[in-house]
Design an enzyme around this catalytic site. Sequence first.
Site, PDB file in Angstrom:
ATOM      1  N   GLY A   6       0.884  -1.169   0.000  1.00 42.59           N
ATOM      2  CA  GLY A   6       0.000   0.000   0.000  1.00 42.59           C
ATOM      3  C   GLY A   6       0.917   1.214   0.000  1.00 42.59           C
ATOM      4  O   GLY A   6       1.544   1.529   1.014  1.00 42.59           O
ATOM      5  N   ASP A  31       2.264  -1.960  -4.451  1.00 38.38           N
ATOM      6  CA  ASP A  31       0.896  -1.458  -4.630  1.00 38.38           C
ATOM      7  C   ASP A  31       0.332  -2.078  -5.908  1.00 38.38           C
ATOM      8  O   ASP A  31       1.086  -2.496  -6.795  1.00 38.38           O
ATOM      9  CB  ASP A  31       0.899   0.069  -4.759  1.00 38.38           C
ATOM     10  CG  ASP A  31      -0.424   0.694  -4.358  1.00 38.38           C
ATOM     11  OD1 ASP A  31      -0.496   1.351  -3.305  1.00 38.38           O
ATOM     12  OD2 ASP A  31      -1.422   0.523  -5.110  1.00 38.38           O
ATOM     13  N   HIS A 173      -8.943   0.625  18.183  1.00 37.60           N
ATOM     14  CA  HIS A 173      -8.493   1.805  17.445  1.00 37.60           C
ATOM     15  C   HIS A 173      -9.741   2.319  16.732  1.00 37.60           C
ATOM     16  O   HIS A 173      -9.981   2.038  15.562  1.00 37.60           O
ATOM     17  CB  HIS A 173      -7.394   1.427  16.448  1.00 37.60           C
ATOM     18  CG  HIS A 173      -6.940   2.593  15.623  1.00 37.60           C
ATOM     19  ND1 HIS A 173      -6.385   3.728  16.176  1.00 37.60           N
ATOM     20  CD2 HIS A 173      -6.958   2.822  14.283  1.00 37.60           C
ATOM     21  CE1 HIS A 173      -6.096   4.583  15.219  1.00 37.60           C
ATOM     22  NE2 HIS A 173      -6.441   4.063  14.054  1.00 37.60           N
TER      23      HIS A 173
HETATM   24  N1  LIG Z   1      -4.154   2.021  11.898  1.00 44.30           N
HETATM   25  C1  LIG Z   1      -4.013   3.339  11.835  1.00 44.30           C
HETATM   26  O1  LIG Z   1      -3.664   3.976  12.816  1.00 44.30           O
HETATM   27  C2  LIG Z   1      -4.264   4.056  10.534  1.00 44.30           C
HETATM   28  C3  LIG Z   1      -3.947   5.420  10.417  1.00 44.30           C
HETATM   29  C4  LIG Z   1      -4.175   6.039   9.186  1.00 44.30           C
HETATM   30  C5  LIG Z   1      -4.729   5.339   8.109  1.00 44.30           C
HETATM   31  N2  LIG Z   1      -5.044   4.024   8.303  1.00 44.30           N
HETATM   32  C6  LIG Z   1      -5.620   3.238   7.216  1.00 44.30           C
HETATM   33  O2  LIG Z   1      -4.590   2.908   6.278  1.00 44.30           O
HETATM   34  C7  LIG Z   1      -5.191   2.640   5.012  1.00 44.30           C
HETATM   35  C8  LIG Z   1      -4.470   3.413   3.924  1.00 44.30           C
HETATM   36  O3  LIG Z   1      -4.661   4.803   4.120  1.00 44.30           O
HETATM   37  P1  LIG Z   1      -4.040   5.853   3.054  1.00 44.30           P
HETATM   38  O4  LIG Z   1      -4.457   7.189   3.521  1.00 44.30           O
HETATM   39  O5  LIG Z   1      -2.615   5.570   2.827  1.00 44.30           O
HETATM   40  O6  LIG Z   1      -4.895   5.464   1.768  1.00 44.30           O
HETATM   41  P2  LIG Z   1      -4.494   5.681   0.227  1.00 44.30           P
HETATM   42  O7  LIG Z   1      -5.751   5.561  -0.527  1.00 44.30           O
HETATM   43  O8  LIG Z   1      -3.665   6.908   0.082  1.00 44.30           O
HETATM   44  O9  LIG Z   1      -3.550   4.419  -0.086  1.00 44.30           O
HETATM   45  C9  LIG Z   1      -4.009   3.123  -0.099  1.00 44.30           C
HETATM   46  C10 LIG Z   1      -3.252   2.380  -1.175  1.00 44.30           C
HETATM   47  O10 LIG Z   1      -3.609   0.981  -1.110  1.00 44.30           O
HETATM   48  C11 LIG Z   1      -3.512   0.516  -2.435  1.00 44.30           C
HETATM   49  N3  LIG Z   1      -4.188  -0.784  -2.583  1.00 44.30           N
HETATM   50  C12 LIG Z   1      -5.511  -1.047  -2.675  1.00 44.30           C
HETATM   51  N4  LIG Z   1      -5.709  -2.373  -2.819  1.00 44.30           N
HETATM   52  C13 LIG Z   1      -4.496  -2.954  -2.819  1.00 44.30           C
HETATM   53  C14 LIG Z   1      -4.042  -4.300  -2.930  1.00 44.30           C
HETATM   54  N5  LIG Z   1      -4.893  -5.305  -3.078  1.00 44.30           N
HETATM   55  N6  LIG Z   1      -2.714  -4.534  -2.899  1.00 44.30           N
HETATM   56  C15 LIG Z   1      -1.833  -3.512  -2.754  1.00 44.30           C
HETATM   57  N7  LIG Z   1      -2.200  -2.223  -2.648  1.00 44.30           N
HETATM   58  C16 LIG Z   1      -3.517  -1.946  -2.680  1.00 44.30           C
HETATM   59  C17 LIG Z   1      -4.139   1.613  -3.268  1.00 44.30           C
HETATM   60  O11 LIG Z   1      -3.773   1.502  -4.638  1.00 44.30           O
HETATM   61  C18 LIG Z   1      -3.570   2.852  -2.593  1.00 44.30           C
HETATM   62  O12 LIG Z   1      -2.380   3.307  -3.227  1.00 44.30           O
HETATM   63  C19 LIG Z   1      -6.670   3.012   5.179  1.00 44.30           C
HETATM   64  O13 LIG Z   1      -7.425   1.862   5.456  1.00 44.30           O
HETATM   65  C20 LIG Z   1      -6.667   3.924   6.385  1.00 44.30           C
HETATM   66  O14 LIG Z   1      -7.907   3.977   7.038  1.00 44.30           O
HETATM   67  C21 LIG Z   1      -4.829   3.374   9.465  1.00 44.30           C
END
Ligand SMILES: NC(=O)c1ccc[n+]([C@@H]2O[C@H](COP(=O)([O-])OP(=O)(O)OC[C@H]3O[C@@H](n4cnc5c(N)ncnc54)[C@H](O)[C@@H]3O)[C@@H](O)[C@H]2O)c1
Length: 304
Positions: A6, A31, A173
Amino acid sequence: MITIIGSGKVGGDAALFSALKRLDDQILLLDVAEGLPQGEAMDINHMLSEQGIDVEVKGSNDFADMKGSNVVVVVAGSGRKPGMTRMDLLKINASIVKSVVENVKKYADDSMIIPVTNPLDPMAYITYKVSGFDRSRVFGMGGMLDLSRFRQFIHEATGHSRDSIRALVIGEHGENMLPLPRFSSVSGIPLSTFLPKEKLDELVTNTKQVAAKVIELKGATVHAPGNAISAIVESVVRDRKQVIPVATYLDGEYGHSDVTIGVPAIIGKKGVEKIIELDLNDEERQVFDKAVASVKSAISGIEI
Ligand SMILES: NC(=O)c1ccc[n+]([C@@H]2O[C@H](COP(=O)([O-])OP(=O)(O)OC[C@H]3O[C@@H](n4cnc5c(N)ncnc54)[C@H](O)[C@@H]3O)[C@@H](O)[C@H]2O)c1
């Protein structure tokens, strides 16, 4: 090698912080979006070049490239849009995380997995179940981020250096997170010495709500989660044995089983080396149990 699956906002930032901290010589960004991890890697490498840091960041769409990784961060999936809860993301992200973890199992079955995708606690459960890894090798990042927010509020309320502030947040969380003023301090001195109960209650409420505020203002939370990921990875690769709240699988701890939820744990080169069981009071226990019930209810709706 550290692999980050990701390469969006949070994954990119996690790679950036990990590279700046020199957590490994090689960092891989994966990704499904063509070009994105490659572009992100180039951008970070250009920055590292000026900094004189010999960490190589690579971007790829080929999951086989993660072979040889010791740590895999899973941050693939959709993020929350303004007004959405983390649970709204459950169904969308469950299938993404399942397929990603199948690939980790296939190509990096000796690794540790740090799930980050939201809703974090159910995603950590899926990761644990689908990988079949020992529970010590699956620990999600959520509480580490929540505690950095709690720490910031304590800093703002007391004026003391961030460096002197220690804070702890466990539980879900999400809506049922449990910031713990009783287990937080300024230079080891309990917070109650500095702040009255009403103020502490206010900081707890603010800690629970602030992520939604950031999302409302800038669309996503990015730098604090990216850094929190690198902090957990650092404790693993440098065997720091830091006590960090992580979403890990409980097998009787805190009176609960077959659930993945945030609890403090010693994180070192073997992953979760020990879960620390806190002596929660009745009020804290009530919130923790509610968090467990919420995660169990979410898990029960997912086919694994
Ligand atoms: N746990 C935490 O504390 C925390 C904090 C912030 C964000 N998050 C979560 O992290 C995740 C990502 O957030 P973001 O802002 O970076 O989102 P984003 O949309 O910027 O990035 C997500 C990426 O995942 C990729 N992706 C989708 N399906 C995929 C797959 N099967 N294989 C590989 N890559 C794939 C997409 O192409 C995209 O580039 C979200 O679910 C968000 O809620 C969690």
